[in-house]
Write an enzyme that holds these catalytic residues in place. Structure first.
Site, PDB file in Angstrom:
ATOM      1  N   PRO A   1     -42.362  68.559  -0.285  1.00  0.00           N
ATOM      2  CA  PRO A   1     -42.360  67.557   0.785  1.00  0.00           C
ATOM      3  C   PRO A   1     -40.947  67.070   1.098  1.00  0.00           C
ATOM      4  CG  PRO A   1     -43.956  67.001  -0.939  1.00  0.00           C
ATOM      5  CD  PRO A   1     -43.112  68.103  -1.474  1.00  0.00           C
TER       6      PRO A   1
ATOM      7  N   ASP B   1     -26.904  66.629  -4.841  1.00  0.00           N
ATOM      8  CA  ASP B   1     -27.846  67.332  -5.719  1.00  0.00           C
ATOM      9  C   ASP B   1     -27.667  68.846  -5.696  1.00  0.00           C
ATOM     10  OD1 ASP B   1     -28.969  64.986  -6.559  1.00  0.00           O
ATOM     11  OD2 ASP B   1     -30.846  65.204  -5.444  1.00  0.00           O
TER      12      ASP B   1
ATOM     13  N   LYS C   1     -37.282  69.607  -8.411  1.00  0.00           N
ATOM     14  CA  LYS C   1     -36.783  68.902  -9.600  1.00  0.00           C
ATOM     15  C   LYS C   1     -37.430  67.528  -9.694  1.00  0.00           C
ATOM     16  CE  LYS C   1     -34.041  65.803  -7.300  1.00  0.00           C
ATOM     17  NZ  LYS C   1     -34.248  64.327  -7.292  1.00  0.00           N
TER      18      LYS C   1
END
Length: 295
Positions: free
Chosen positions: A97, A139, A10
Site C-alpha cells: 500500500p 529509506d 519492511k
C-alpha cells in the site's frame, strides 16, 4: 535474461527521532525488518534511451514516480552530458500500500537501481549506488543494503542485525500517511526528541515508535485499527504509518488473531526475513556477484 524482480517491504520494529538537520532531514534510530510481502517489478531493457513505467494494468504512470526518477538518475550518472545508451520498459505489480510505512516506493527505487546497474552494464559499486539511493529518499539505502539492519543518521548508517524468525500480522487502515507529512506533524506537535542510545541498549528494552501517539491523535481510522489489534496482541506502528503490526512466534498464532478481527479490517500475514530476495536473486547473476551488498 531475468525480467522479473522482487521488491520487498519492511517494518520498523522501533523508531526514535533523535534530532533534526538544517536541511529538514531528521536524525533517527530504527530497526529495519525486511518482510517477504512485496511488489514485483518486470524490467525490459531497450536501446532507445526512454524510461517508461506501467502498472500491471498497462497504465502509463506519471513521470515523477520514484521508479522513473531512479532510472533517470542512473542514466544521468552513467552517461553524463550525452544521450543514454539504454532505456527500460518497467512494469510494476503493486501490492504494498502507498503511504503505509512498508517502504514500497523506496524498495521499488532500490530494485530498479540495482537491476539496471547490472543490465545496463554500469557496474557501479555499492558506495556509489548508496549515494544515488540517498538522493532519492532516506529509506532507499536500506533496501540497497539488502539486510535487516539497525539504522542511524537519517537512516543511511546501517549495521546488520539478525532478527529471529517471526510472523507478522499487518493491518492496513484506509488512509495514507506520507513520510514528509508525518515528520511535519512531529514538529508541529512540539515533541521532544528521543535521547541517542547505543544499539545494544535499544535492542534490550521494549520497542517503541515515536510517531505512534501523534498518528493516533490525528487519524481516527488508525486509532480504531490500533484498538482492534490491541485486544489480542501488542500493536505497533511501522514508520510514520499508516500500517499497524503485531509479531508472533508462529504463523498459526498470527492467523488465529487475524480470525478474531472484524471483517472490515484489511490485513495481511507475512514472515520476517534477514536477507532481501532481490539480493539473493542478483547473487545468482555471475556478473553481479562481485558487487552485491554482502560485505
Amino acid at each position: 535474461m531475468n525480467y522479473q524482480w522482487p521488491s520487498p517491504g519492511k517494518l520498523n520494529l522501533f523508531l526514535y527521532v533523535t534530532g533534526c538537520r538544517a536541511d529538514g532531514y531528521h536524525y533517527l534510530q530504527t530497526l529495519f525488518q525486511l518482510i517477504e510481502y512485496g511488489d514485483t517489478i518486470k524490467i525490459f531493457v531497450t536501446n532507445n534511451g526512454r524510461i517508461r513505467l506501467f502498472t500491471i494494468m498497462n497504465d502509463l504512470v506519471c513521470r515523477d514516480n520514484l521508479i522513473i526518477r531512479a532510472a533517470k538518475l542512473l542514466q544521468y550518472y552513467c552517461w553524463p552530458n550525452k544521450k543514454p545508451v539504454f532505456g527500460a520498459d518497467i512494469f510494476l505489480d503493486k501490492i504494498l500500500p502507498i503511504g503505509s510505512g512498508l517502504g514500497g516506493a523506496s524498495s521499488n527505487a532500490a530494485t530498479v537501481l540495482m537491476v539496471l546497474n547490472q543490465q545496463w552494464r554500469c557496474y557501479l559499486n555499492k558506495h556509489v549506488l548508496m549515494h544515488l539511493g540517498l538522493m532519492l529518499g532516506a529509506d532507499v539505502p536500506f533496501f540497497l543494503y539488502g539486510r535487516s539492519a539497525f539504522a542511524e543518521g537519517i537512516g543511511n548508517i546501517l549495521i546488520p542485525v539478525f532478527v529471529p524468525k517471526k510472523w507478522y500480522l499487518i493491518l492496513i487502515p484506509p488512509v495514507r500517511i506520507s513520510t514528509f507529512w508525518g515528520f511535519q506533524m512531529y514538529e508541529l506537535e512540539n515533541h521532544c526528541y528521543s535521547p541517542f542510545r547505543s544499539m545494544r541498549e535499544l535492542l534490550s528494552v521494549s520497542f517503541h515508535n515515536d510517531f505512534e501517539e501523534i498518528i493516533k491523535k490525528i487519524s481516527p481510522e488508525i486509532k480504531i485499527f490500533f484498538a482492534c489489534l490491541s485486544q489480542f496482541a501488542l500493536a505497533r506502528l511501522t514508520g510514520t504509518g499508516s500500517c499497524i503490526f503485531a509479531e508472533f512466534k508462529t504463523e498459526q498464532l498470527a492467523y488465529q488473531v487475524q480470525s478474531y478481527l472484524p471483517s472490515w479490517v484489511s490485513s495481511i500475514i507475512t514472515r520476517g526475513i534477514n536477507l532481501s530476495p532481490l539480493h539473493q536473486k542478483l547473487l545468482k547473476c555471475t556478473a553481479y556477484s562481485s558487487i552485491i551488498f554482502l560485505s
